[in-house]
Design a protein around this motif. Structure first.
Motif, PDB file in Angstrom:
ATOM      1  N   PHE A 118      -3.540   9.090 -13.132  1.00 13.24           N
ATOM      2  CA  PHE A 118      -4.147  10.269 -11.740  1.00 13.24           C
ATOM      3  C   PHE A 118      -4.993   9.689 -11.293  1.00 13.24           C
ATOM      4  N   GLY A 119      -6.383   9.400 -11.233  1.00 15.94           N
ATOM      5  CA  GLY A 119      -7.124   7.739 -10.764  1.00 15.94           C
ATOM      6  C   GLY A 119      -6.484   7.093  -9.845  1.00 15.94           C
ATOM      7  N   LEU A 120      -5.744   6.206 -10.119  1.00 15.37           N
ATOM      8  CA  LEU A 120      -5.211   4.986  -9.388  1.00 15.37           C
ATOM      9  C   LEU A 120      -4.063   5.785  -8.072  1.00 15.37           C
ATOM     10  N   SER A 121      -3.460   6.816  -8.826  1.00 12.79           N
ATOM     11  CA  SER A 121      -2.138   6.583  -7.725  1.00 12.79           C
ATOM     12  C   SER A 121      -2.446   7.837  -6.619  1.00 12.79           C
ATOM     13  N   GLY A 122      -4.247   8.822  -6.598  1.00 10.23           N
ATOM     14  CA  GLY A 122      -5.130   9.175  -6.285  1.00 10.23           C
ATOM     15  C   GLY A 122      -5.146   7.885  -5.496  1.00 10.23           C
ATOM     16  N   ILE A 123      -6.161   7.178  -5.623  1.00  5.67           N
ATOM     17  CA  ILE A 123      -6.527   6.081  -4.596  1.00  5.67           C
ATOM     18  C   ILE A 123      -5.747   5.556  -4.158  1.00  5.67           C
ATOM     19  N   PHE A 124      -4.338   4.681  -4.244  1.00  9.70           N
ATOM     20  CA  PHE A 124      -3.369   4.730  -3.476  1.00  9.70           C
ATOM     21  C   PHE A 124      -2.913   5.548  -2.699  1.00  9.70           C
ATOM     22  N   ALA A 125      -2.665   6.568  -3.411  1.00 10.50           N
ATOM     23  CA  ALA A 125      -1.743   7.441  -1.741  1.00 10.50           C
ATOM     24  C   ALA A 125      -2.960   7.603  -0.916  1.00 10.50           C
ATOM     25  N   THR A 126      -4.270   7.932  -1.158  1.00 10.85           N
ATOM     26  CA  THR A 126      -5.342   8.317   0.269  1.00 10.85           C
ATOM     27  C   THR A 126      -6.033   6.659   0.587  1.00 10.85           C
ATOM     28  N   SER A 127      -5.471   5.367   0.247  1.00  9.62           N
ATOM     29  CA  SER A 127      -5.681   4.174   0.447  1.00  9.62           C
ATOM     30  C   SER A 127      -5.080   4.125   1.368  1.00  9.62           C
ATOM     31  N   TYR A 128      -3.313   4.287   1.911  1.00  6.35           N
ATOM     32  CA  TYR A 128      -2.433   4.181   2.052  1.00  6.35           C
ATOM     33  C   TYR A 128      -2.973   4.828   3.637  1.00  6.35           C
ATOM     34  N   TYR A 129      -3.438   5.704   3.048  1.00  6.41           N
ATOM     35  CA  TYR A 129      -3.347   7.037   4.727  1.00  6.41           C
ATOM     36  C   TYR A 129      -4.073   6.129   5.045  1.00  6.41           C
ATOM     37  N   MET A 130      -5.623   6.475   4.686  1.00  5.81           N
ATOM     38  CA  MET A 130      -6.987   5.463   5.446  1.00  5.81           C
ATOM     39  C   MET A 130      -6.550   4.063   6.252  1.00  5.81           C
ATOM     40  N   LEU A 131      -6.206   3.581   5.221  1.00  4.89           N
ATOM     41  CA  LEU A 131      -5.953   2.265   5.839  1.00  4.89           C
ATOM     42  C   LEU A 131      -4.709   2.201   7.043  1.00  4.89           C
ATOM     43  N   GLN A 132      -3.622   2.971   7.266  1.00  4.22           N
ATOM     44  CA  GLN A 132      -2.898   2.946   8.065  1.00  4.22           C
ATOM     45  C   GLN A 132      -3.791   3.944   9.745  1.00  4.22           C
ATOM     46  N   ARG A 133      -4.432   4.536   9.596  1.00  4.71           N
ATOM     47  CA  ARG A 133      -5.525   5.637  10.115  1.00  4.71           C
ATOM     48  C   ARG A 133      -6.396   4.367  10.840  1.00  4.71           C
ATOM     49  N   LEU A 134      -6.852   3.765  10.136  1.00  7.98           N
ATOM     50  CA  LEU A 134      -8.411   3.118  10.186  1.00  7.98           C
ATOM     51  C   LEU A 134      -8.317   1.411  11.125  1.00  7.98           C
ATOM     52  N   THR A 135      -6.806   1.321  10.782  1.00  8.70           N
ATOM     53  CA  THR A 135      -6.359  -0.277  11.916  1.00  8.70           C
ATOM     54  C   THR A 135      -5.303   0.437  12.829  1.00  8.70           C
ATOM     55  N   ARG A 136      -5.409   1.529  12.873  1.00  8.52           N
ATOM     56  CA  ARG A 136      -4.423   1.708  13.755  1.00  8.52           C
ATOM     57  C   ARG A 136      -3.221   0.852  14.017  1.00  8.52           C
ATOM     58  N   THR A 137      -2.930   0.658  12.809  1.00 12.37           N
ATOM     59  CA  THR A 137      -1.588   0.078  11.999  1.00 12.37           C
ATOM     60  C   THR A 137      -0.014   0.410  11.198  1.00 12.37           C
ATOM     61  N   PRO A 138       0.750   0.464  11.988  1.00 15.02           N
ATOM     62  CA  PRO A 138       1.493   0.369  10.609  1.00 15.02           C
ATOM     63  C   PRO A 138       1.763   0.662   9.202  1.00 15.02           C
ATOM     64  N   LEU A 139       2.290   0.432   7.790  1.00 13.28           N
ATOM     65  CA  LEU A 139       2.352  -0.603   6.880  1.00 13.28           C
ATOM     66  C   LEU A 139       3.285  -1.495   7.132  1.00 13.28           C
ATOM     67  N   PRO A 140       2.376  -2.761   6.482  1.00 16.58           N
ATOM     68  CA  PRO A 140       3.281  -4.394   7.035  1.00 16.58           C
ATOM     69  C   PRO A 140       4.649  -3.837   6.536  1.00 16.58           C
ATOM     70  N   PHE A 141       3.953  -3.874   5.315  1.00 14.40           N
ATOM     71  CA  PHE A 141       5.470  -4.281   4.529  1.00 14.40           C
ATOM     72  C   PHE A 141       5.792  -2.780   3.335  1.00 14.40           C
ATOM     73  N   PRO A 142       6.961  -1.602   4.242  1.00 10.57           N
ATOM     74  CA  PRO A 142       6.857  -0.046   3.568  1.00 10.57           C
ATOM     75  C   PRO A 142       7.526  -0.647   2.382  1.00 10.57           C
ATOM     76  N   ARG A 143       8.727  -1.630   2.125  1.00 10.38           N
ATOM     77  CA  ARG A 143       9.308  -1.489   1.094  1.00 10.38           C
ATOM     78  C   ARG A 143       8.773  -1.854  -0.109  1.00 10.38           C
TER      79      ARG A 143
END
Lengths: 463, 223
Positions: free
Chosen positions: A64-89
């Motif tokens: 639970f903890g890590l997947s919650g962190i991964f979910a929000t991190s992938y979201y925050m990283l893209q929003r806060l850098t205004r950049t799409p995820l470099p390696f979605p696959r």
């Protein structure tokens, strides 16, 4: 995909993984809570308390903890850098491997493949898997930060960088072991050194999974949900650096009055007391962010999740250092008091903040409204009441047990047998179980609410 | 503005900041012999005791039992002499634990006869009606796997030869299966008929229980 080019499917994938492991971990938690006053539930070896307790902690801490962190991190990283995820696959592979690893972790722990080092119980092949998974995550983290469109890195990104670096160091150092077979290994450290390495890890893995990234969520989603900017940027800088500096010195407060050299214990006490300052820096920053807008506690359902969550963080970070003081530790250590302490942090702070972050994030990435704010409010009250019942019961039980262990007759002999002290706790164990059930119902409503949100038609399609 | 716009520099500085406390309180003590002193009185586990210890780990006994007696008056009264660092020199991993749902076990060795342990493992509730310990009678139905015993003692640096390990296993087997074994009656009671002539997992975990805290007694007697 959407018009911004952000990859939200990975966010959704990890968010629903988090919900799955949350429900699994809590169900196992209820099972072992029942075993505490009714050992008849130890039906088979793989359902016995000794094996299941680690499935509970791993399913919730890692699953639970890590997947919650991964979910929000992938979201925050893209929003806060205004950049799409470099390696979605790569991120997609990260998601699948992660869920497989957690499932294998649960199975192997039930089978008794257990290194016994707390929160690092997985055997060496899974340890390697965890490191690979972490590297896959770190590649996207640093690639997106390097490619970013937004020059300044917001507070939340600092916390995510610190987490990415520190977890790697902690996990690798503590899990160095020599394999005997595919399913069995021995730690490379012996005795007091092994204990010292383990609790340096144990304390900081909690810090860098249950504190640092949760603060990243708090600093990002609180302003988003309330529309209010963080009160002080300077305070957050001071808090961040002093928090990550001081945290690593404090592990030995878990080893008070053991054969570990006394100076290591004393240094840990001093830094534990110091840690109150940066912890409360974030608490104060949260409270002041709301100044003049406290009516949001009534009008905005998300605000109370964040503010009550940070309040439990504040209480947690006061209680922790106090428990570390030698005299208090001599009384409380090894009792249920500590169990109550841990669960205030996880149930009251971590789950509150991840819940609220998901309530903000999931409707947002799916372009629709939350299925039911009313249900979200019910969820809030159930997990608050469930958690308080749970933790307060354990504190009282812990005080009672500590007092009974210490009690002596006028002639200096012990007043109670060990069993007397244990059996006196059974009413509290029943009460704790009841609190857990209330909490679990709250979480089921939370999951139901998000599943229904995902299933309903997007708002845009209706328009 | 400074490092807040340089992610790699930021990561490197973060790593250095977290390493200060790590080096001082964890890495440096690793290289100080005083952190984990050794005593010639504290002997490594025998192959059987080590197998018992591995079963203790497999069953997660450390989730409810500690193995460190603190230097507190009532604790010494309850369990015995407080734990010394020397006792743990061979422990990989350490098993000090963090919660006492059950009592501390660091001084359990020699406290009760083997028969007490056979009975108690088989049914804790049979001995203490209100105990919440899971029953472990099924361990007596499992033949002890000794195929890795030598490899284990070699990795742990106990310094036994293959012959010594074989001898330790044979001796312990002879001891618990002998007709004159002082706990024979109870052992036969909890062990299925087909397993009575073999070493079981129950035998091994009891051998481990009886080893705990015994060497330190001779260490203290000599001092």
């Amino acid at each position: 995909m959407n018009d911004t080019g952000y990859d939200y499917s990975i966010v959704r994938g990890f968010a629903f993984s988090a919900l799955l492991w949350l429900i699994v971990g809590l169900a196992i938690g209820l099972w072992i809570a029942f075993e505490m006053f009714n050992p008849a539930l130890n039906i088979t070896p793989w359902l016995s308390f000794g094996r299941l307790r680690v499935v509970h902690t791993n399913a919730l801490g890692l699953g639970f903890g890590l997947s919650g962190i991964f979910a929000t991190s992938y979201y925050m990283l893209q929003r806060l850098t205004r950049t799409p995820l470099p390696f979605p696959r790569l991120a997609k592979a990260h998601l699948y491997l992660f869920d497989i690893a957690i499932a294998l972790a649960a199975i192997s722990l039930m089978a008794g493949m257990n290194t016994t080092k707390e929160y690092a119980e997985l055997e060496w092949p899974l340890d390697i898997g965890v490191v690979v998974i972490w590297v896959m995550f770190a590649i996207n983290v640093f690639a997106i930060l390097i490619k970013r469109q937004e020059k300044q890195m917001y507070i939340s990104l600092w916390y995510l960088i610190a987490m990415t670096v520190t977890i790697a160091v902690l996990y690798i150092v503590n899990n160095l072991e020599i394999p005997v077979t595919l399913f069995k290994s021995y730690s490379i450290y012996a005795g007091a050194n092994d204990a010292n390495v383990e609790w340096w890890y144990g304390h900081n893995i909690v810090g860098f999974i249950f504190t640092v990234p949760v603060l990243a969520m708090f600093y990002y989603f609180l302003p988003k949900a309330t529309g209010l900017p963080i009160y002080s940027h300077r305070l957050s800088i001071v808090s961040f650096w002093s928090l990550i500096f001081a945290y690593l010195w404090t592990g030995a407060h878990h080893l008070m009055l053991t054969p570990l050299p006394e100076w290591i214990q004393t240094v840990a006490i001093a830094f534990s007391i110091f840690l109150i300052a940066p912890s409360w820096g974030s608490v104060v920053n949260g409270y002041y962010t709301l100044q003049g807008n406290w009516d949001q506690m009534r009008s905005n359902y998300l605000t109370k999740f964040f503010i009550i969550g940070i309040t439990f963080y504040g209480l947690q970070t006061l209680q922790g250092p106090l428990q570390g003081l030698r005299t208090l530790n001599a009384f409380f250590h090894y009792t249920d008091w500590v169990v109550g302490h841990v669960h205030m942090g996880t149930m009251g702070w971590v789950a509150m903040i991840i819940s609220a972050s998901f309530y903000y994030m999931i409707p947002n990435i799916m372009g629709r409204e939350l299925y039911s704010i009313r249900l979200a409010n019910i969820h809030f009250w159930l997990i608050l009441v469930g958690q308080l019942t749970w933790t307060i019961t354990m504190w009282i039980g812990g005080i009672q047990q500590g007092a009974m262990w210490k009690a002596t007759n006028p002639d200096g002999s012990l007043m109670y047998s060990f069993l007397d002290a244990l059996t006196s706790l059974y009413p509290y164990y029943r009460m704790r179980f009841a609190g857990g059930v209330v909490y679990f119902i709250g979480i089921l409503i939370f999951a139901w609410n998000l599943v229904q949100t995902a299933r309903q038609k997007p708002a845009a399609a209706e328009a | 503005m400074g490092i807040n716009s340089k992610p790699v520099v930021f990561a490197v500085i973060s790593a250095l900041v977290i390493l200060v406390g790590t080096v001082v309180t964890v890495f440096v003590p690793l290289f100080m012999p005083s952190t984990q002193p050794v005593s010639r009185f504290v002997k490594p586990y025998t192959a059987i005791e080590q197998e018992g210890r591995d079963i203790y780990m497999r069953e997660g006994c450390n989730n409810c039992h500690t193995q460190t007696v603190r230097p507190l008056r009532t604790e010494v009264l309850r369990y015995g002499e407080y734990s010394k660092a020397e006792e743990f020199a061979w422990d990989r991993p350490f098993l000090w634990g963090s919660r006492r749902t059950g009592p501390d076990l660091n001084r359990i060795g020699g406290k009760y006869p083997d028969s007490w342990h056979y009975k108690h493992m088989q049914s804790p509730q049979g001995m203490f009606a209100l105990s919440n310990m899971p029953p472990y009678g099924w361990l007596a139905a499992n033949r002890l796997d000794v195929s890795n015993s030598f490899r284990k003692t070699r990795i742990l640096g106990y310094g036994y030869s293959q012959e010594q390990v074989n001898q330790q296993i044979a001796e312990y087997k002879a001891r618990v299966t002998a007709s004159g074994y002082d706990s024979k009656e109870t052992r036969d009671l909890v062990t299925p008929a087909g397993m009575r002539g073999d070493l079981t997992e129950m035998d091994a975990i009891i051998a481990y229980m009886q080893k705990l805290g015994r060497d330190v007694k001779s260490m203290e007697a000599k001092q």
